[in-house]
Design a protein around this motif. Structure first.
Motif, PDB file in Angstrom:
ATOM      1  N   PHE A 118      49.514 -65.310 -31.349  1.00 52.72           N
ATOM      2  CA  PHE A 118      49.455 -66.730 -31.638  1.00 52.72           C
ATOM      3  C   PHE A 118      50.608 -67.462 -30.957  1.00 52.72           C
ATOM      4  N   PRO A 119      50.319 -68.489 -30.150  1.00 50.01           N
ATOM      5  CA  PRO A 119      51.404 -69.304 -29.613  1.00 50.01           C
ATOM      6  C   PRO A 119      52.061 -70.107 -30.739  1.00 50.01           C
ATOM      7  N   SER A 120      53.258 -70.622 -30.486  1.00 43.64           N
ATOM      8  CA  SER A 120      54.046 -71.265 -31.536  1.00 43.64           C
ATOM      9  C   SER A 120      53.349 -72.458 -32.183  1.00 43.64           C
ATOM     10  N   GLY A 121      52.521 -73.180 -31.484  1.00 42.21           N
ATOM     11  CA  GLY A 121      51.915 -74.370 -32.058  1.00 42.21           C
ATOM     12  C   GLY A 121      50.825 -74.131 -33.086  1.00 42.21           C
ATOM     13  N   ILE A 122      50.330 -72.895 -33.200  1.00 42.35           N
ATOM     14  CA  ILE A 122      49.177 -72.665 -34.092  1.00 42.35           C
ATOM     15  C   ILE A 122      49.437 -71.640 -35.190  1.00 42.35           C
ATOM     16  N   VAL A 123      50.652 -71.155 -35.294  1.00 38.82           N
ATOM     17  CA  VAL A 123      50.957 -70.111 -36.281  1.00 38.82           C
ATOM     18  C   VAL A 123      50.648 -70.562 -37.709  1.00 38.82           C
ATOM     19  N   GLU A 124      50.824 -71.831 -37.991  1.00 38.17           N
ATOM     20  CA  GLU A 124      50.646 -72.312 -39.366  1.00 38.17           C
ATOM     21  C   GLU A 124      49.212 -72.741 -39.691  1.00 38.17           C
ATOM     22  N   LYS A 125      48.297 -72.650 -38.733  1.00 36.91           N
ATOM     23  CA  LYS A 125      46.901 -72.999 -38.993  1.00 36.91           C
ATOM     24  C   LYS A 125      46.217 -71.874 -39.770  1.00 36.91           C
ATOM     25  N   PRO A 126      45.263 -72.209 -40.651  1.00 34.02           N
ATOM     26  CA  PRO A 126      44.561 -71.191 -41.451  1.00 34.02           C
ATOM     27  C   PRO A 126      43.410 -70.530 -40.685  1.00 34.02           C
ATOM     28  N   LEU A 127      43.712 -69.913 -39.571  1.00 32.45           N
ATOM     29  CA  LEU A 127      42.670 -69.362 -38.711  1.00 32.45           C
ATOM     30  C   LEU A 127      41.973 -68.151 -39.328  1.00 32.45           C
ATOM     31  N   ILE A 128      42.716 -67.291 -39.985  1.00 29.53           N
ATOM     32  CA  ILE A 128      42.117 -66.104 -40.604  1.00 29.53           C
ATOM     33  C   ILE A 128      41.186 -66.531 -41.747  1.00 29.53           C
ATOM     34  N   TYR A 129      41.580 -67.548 -42.468  1.00 30.87           N
ATOM     35  CA  TYR A 129      40.731 -68.118 -43.522  1.00 30.87           C
ATOM     36  C   TYR A 129      39.367 -68.504 -42.943  1.00 30.87           C
ATOM     37  N   HIS A 130      39.372 -69.140 -41.768  1.00 27.94           N
ATOM     38  CA  HIS A 130      38.107 -69.557 -41.147  1.00 27.94           C
ATOM     39  C   HIS A 130      37.254 -68.368 -40.718  1.00 27.94           C
ATOM     40  N   LEU A 131      37.890 -67.270 -40.309  1.00 26.47           N
ATOM     41  CA  LEU A 131      37.106 -66.070 -39.971  1.00 26.47           C
ATOM     42  C   LEU A 131      36.309 -65.589 -41.180  1.00 26.47           C
TER      43      LEU A 131
END
Length: 145
Positions: A10-23
């Motif tokens: 993960f690049p620094s700008g997206i680490v705090e996004k809930p991406l795993i939640y969306h998976l």
């Protein structure tokens, strides 16, 4: 579908996004996080098992890529050369995941590669080099080659 181990960066700008939640929610995928790290520059890395049917699995990975996540399959692992192992137990005390342990009462070292987080600490610790890197993701845990 059987679980596949993948590496996410993960690049620094997206680490705090809930991406795993969306998976899980949007793509109905099952996630098992094996290892995760965020460095001081707020860049993240994660090793995980991902399980789901083919269309959802591929769509979930495409979603991650569209968000800027680098996705790669884990093609490396650790294998134990059982012929070389002396069952000294040096590796068992430093294994953070419990993949290496001593079986009682036989006092044999057991390696369960499905628990291995591939940290590599055991490679440096084994005095007889019975633990070796593998580019195939392991071969069943107890060195049956």
């Amino acid at each position: 579908m059987s679980p596949k181990k993948i590496i996410l960066k993960f690049p620094s700008g997206i680490v705090e996004k809930p991406l795993i939640y969306h998976l899980v929610k949007d793509y109905d995928l099952m996630v098992n996080i094996i290892k995760a790290n965020v460095n001081p520059n707020k860049e993240g890395s994660m090793v995980m098992e991902l399980i789901g049917d083919s269309p959802s699995y591929d769509q979930g990975l495409d979603f991650l890529r569209s968000q800027g996540v680098l996705v790669d399959y884990l093609n490396e692992g650790i294998v134990r050369n059982i012929d070389r192992c002396t069952h000294c137990g040096a590796c068992t005390s430093i294994c953070p995941s419990g993949a290496l342990y001593i079986s009682r009462p036989s006092m044999e070292v057991i390696f369960e590669d499905d628990k291995c987080v591939i940290c590599g600490v055991c490679l440096k610790t084994c005095p007889v080099r019975a633990l070796e890197p593998s580019v195939n993701g392991g071969n069943g845990g107890n060195g049956k080659q």
